[in-house]
Design a protein around this motif. Structure first.
Motif, short mmCIF file in Angstrom:
data_model
loop_
_atom_site.label_atom_id
_atom_site.label_comp_id
_atom_site.label_asym_id
_atom_site.label_seq_id
_atom_site.Cartn_x
_atom_site.Cartn_y
_atom_site.Cartn_z
N THR A 193 3.88 9.29 -10.17
CA THR A 193 3.39 9.29 -11.54
C THR A 193 2.49 10.49 -11.80
O THR A 193 2.60 11.15 -12.84
CB THR A 193 2.62 7.98 -11.82
N PHE A 194 1.62 10.80 -10.85
CA PHE A 194 0.74 11.96 -10.99
C PHE A 194 1.56 13.25 -11.10
O PHE A 194 1.26 14.11 -11.93
CB PHE A 194 -0.22 12.01 -9.79
N PHE A 206 4.34 5.52 -5.60
CA PHE A 206 4.55 5.54 -7.04
C PHE A 206 3.35 6.13 -7.78
O PHE A 206 3.52 6.75 -8.84
CB PHE A 206 4.88 4.14 -7.56
N GLY A 207 2.16 5.99 -7.22
CA GLY A 207 1.00 6.64 -7.82
C GLY A 207 1.11 8.15 -7.75
O GLY A 207 0.84 8.85 -8.73
N MET A 208 1.52 8.68 -6.60
CA MET A 208 1.70 10.12 -6.47
C MET A 208 2.86 10.61 -7.33
O MET A 208 2.78 11.69 -7.94
CB MET A 208 1.94 10.47 -5.00
N ASN A 258 2.49 1.54 -3.47
CA ASN A 258 1.46 1.89 -4.44
C ASN A 258 1.12 3.38 -4.35
O ASN A 258 1.03 4.07 -5.38
CB ASN A 258 0.22 1.03 -4.20
N GLY A 259 0.95 3.88 -3.16
CA GLY A 259 0.66 5.30 -2.98
C GLY A 259 1.82 6.18 -3.39
O GLY A 259 1.62 7.23 -4.02
N ASP A 293 0.83 -1.21 0.00
CA ASP A 293 0.00 0.00 0.00
C ASP A 293 0.87 1.26 0.00
O ASP A 293 0.57 2.23 -0.70
CB ASP A 293 -0.92 0.02 1.22
#
Length: 51
Positions: free
Chosen positions: A34-35, A30-32, A27-28, A24
C-alpha cells in the motif's frame, strides 16, 4: 573459580509473546505494498503536474 552461574535455557521462551506470525507477515506485506502504491501514484501525479 565460581561454578554458580545462572544459565538461562533458551528453550524456555520466557519473553516470547503469543503472536500470529502469518498475520504479521501478511500485515507487513500489504502495508508495504500500500505504501509503494501511494508513492507510485503520488509520483505519477507530480509528473503530470510538472510535465
Amino acid at each position: 573459580m565460581d561454578a554458580n552461574h545462572h544459565v538461562i535455557d533458551p528453550r524456555e521462551h520466557v519473553n516470547e509473546e503469543p503472536r500470529n506470525d502469518l498475520f504479521d507477515l501478511m500485515n507487513g506485506f500489504f502495508g508495504m505494498l500500500t505504501f509503494m502504491f501511494v508513492i507510485f501514484f503520488g509520483m505519477v501525479i507530480v509528473k503530470f503536474i510538472a510535465g
